[in-house]
Motif scaffolding. Structure first.
Motif, short mmCIF file in Angstrom:
data_model
loop_
_atom_site.label_atom_id
_atom_site.label_comp_id
_atom_site.label_asym_id
_atom_site.label_seq_id
_atom_site.Cartn_x
_atom_site.Cartn_y
_atom_site.Cartn_z
N GLN A 173 1.29 27.75 -6.00
CA GLN A 173 0.49 26.58 -5.68
C GLN A 173 1.05 25.33 -6.36
O GLN A 173 1.15 24.26 -5.74
N SER A 174 1.43 25.47 -7.62
CA SER A 174 2.02 24.34 -8.33
C SER A 174 3.34 23.92 -7.71
O SER A 174 3.64 22.74 -7.60
N PHE A 175 4.11 24.91 -7.27
CA PHE A 175 5.40 24.62 -6.64
C PHE A 175 5.21 23.87 -5.33
O PHE A 175 5.88 22.86 -5.07
N VAL A 176 4.27 24.32 -4.51
CA VAL A 176 4.01 23.67 -3.22
C VAL A 176 3.48 22.25 -3.44
O VAL A 176 3.91 21.31 -2.76
N LEU A 177 2.57 22.08 -4.41
CA LEU A 177 2.04 20.75 -4.69
C LEU A 177 3.11 19.83 -5.26
O LEU A 177 3.12 18.63 -4.98
N VAL B 245 0.85 -1.20 0.00
CA VAL B 245 0.00 0.00 0.00
C VAL B 245 0.88 1.24 0.00
O VAL B 245 0.64 2.20 -0.75
N TYR B 246 1.93 1.24 0.84
CA TYR B 246 2.87 2.36 0.86
C TYR B 246 3.51 2.56 -0.51
O TYR B 246 3.69 3.69 -0.96
N LEU B 247 3.85 1.47 -1.16
CA LEU B 247 4.50 1.58 -2.47
C LEU B 247 3.55 2.15 -3.51
O LEU B 247 3.95 3.00 -4.32
N ILE B 248 2.30 1.74 -3.48
CA ILE B 248 1.32 2.30 -4.42
C ILE B 248 1.10 3.78 -4.13
O ILE B 248 1.04 4.61 -5.05
N LEU B 249 1.02 4.14 -2.85
CA LEU B 249 0.89 5.56 -2.49
C LEU B 249 2.10 6.36 -2.95
O LEU B 249 1.97 7.49 -3.44
N ALA B 250 3.29 5.77 -2.82
CA ALA B 250 4.50 6.44 -3.29
C ALA B 250 4.41 6.72 -4.78
O ALA B 250 4.77 7.80 -5.25
N GLY B 251 3.92 5.75 -5.54
CA GLY B 251 3.77 5.93 -6.98
C GLY B 251 2.74 7.00 -7.31
O GLY B 251 2.94 7.80 -8.23
N ILE B 252 1.65 7.05 -6.57
CA ILE B 252 0.62 8.06 -6.81
C ILE B 252 1.17 9.46 -6.51
O ILE B 252 0.95 10.40 -7.28
N PHE B 253 1.88 9.59 -5.40
CA PHE B 253 2.49 10.89 -5.08
C PHE B 253 3.53 11.28 -6.13
O PHE B 253 3.68 12.46 -6.45
N GLU B 254 4.24 10.30 -6.67
CA GLU B 254 5.20 10.58 -7.75
C GLU B 254 4.47 11.14 -8.97
O GLU B 254 4.94 12.09 -9.61
N MET B 255 3.33 10.57 -9.30
CA MET B 255 2.53 11.06 -10.41
C MET B 255 2.08 12.51 -10.17
O MET B 255 2.12 13.34 -11.08
N ILE B 256 1.69 12.80 -8.95
CA ILE B 256 1.29 14.17 -8.60
C ILE B 256 2.46 15.12 -8.78
O ILE B 256 2.32 16.21 -9.36
N GLY B 257 3.63 14.72 -8.29
CA GLY B 257 4.81 15.56 -8.43
C GLY B 257 5.15 15.84 -9.89
O GLY B 257 5.44 16.98 -10.27
N VAL B 258 5.08 14.81 -10.72
CA VAL B 258 5.39 14.97 -12.14
C VAL B 258 4.36 15.89 -12.81
O VAL B 258 4.71 16.76 -13.61
N ALA B 259 3.08 15.69 -12.49
CA ALA B 259 2.03 16.54 -13.07
C ALA B 259 2.24 18.00 -12.66
O ALA B 259 2.03 18.92 -13.46
N MET B 260 2.70 18.21 -11.44
CA MET B 260 2.91 19.57 -10.96
C MET B 260 4.15 20.22 -11.60
O MET B 260 4.20 21.44 -11.72
N ILE B 261 5.13 19.42 -12.00
CA ILE B 261 6.24 19.99 -12.76
C ILE B 261 5.70 20.62 -14.04
O ILE B 261 6.06 21.74 -14.41
N ASN B 262 4.83 19.88 -14.73
CA ASN B 262 4.22 20.39 -15.95
C ASN B 262 3.39 21.63 -15.67
O ASN B 262 3.45 22.62 -16.40
#
Length: 104
Positions: A30-34, A4-21
């Protein structure tokens, strides 16, 4: 619980990548903080998952979720190509991650 932690880590990684864009396009705080929160959560949950999972397996699955998820978010939210070959390779990455779970 480590999976579960690993899946959450992947989801947060996706959020981080989307926020780079988002940060590249909007240049707002707001994008920087996210982005920071996304990558921070990603590393936190990856570290928690690696307490019980082998490093190689955890890292490979984490990057697979992040890379595939980032590509899928790009297609859904940012108008990136939805070419069938691209989808096939995303499925291959996810299949490899599932394969690693099955043999670990």
């Amino acid at each position: 619980m480590s999976w579960v932690y690993l899946i959450l880590a992947g989801i947060f990684e996706m959020i981080g990548v989307a926020m780079i864009n988002s940060l590249y396009k909007n240049k707002n705080w707001q994008s920087f903080v996210l982005m920071l929160a996304g990558f921070g959560g990603s590393f936190l949950f990856l570290a928690l998952a690696m307490k019980a999972l082998p490093m190689g397996t955890a890292y490979a699955i984490w990057t697979g979720i992040g890379a595939s998820g980032g590509a899928i978010l790009g297609m859904l939210l940012y108008g990136e190509s939805k070419d069938w070959r691209r989808v096939v390779f995303i499925v291959m990455v996810l299949g490899a991650a599932v394969g690693l779970k099955l043999v670990s």
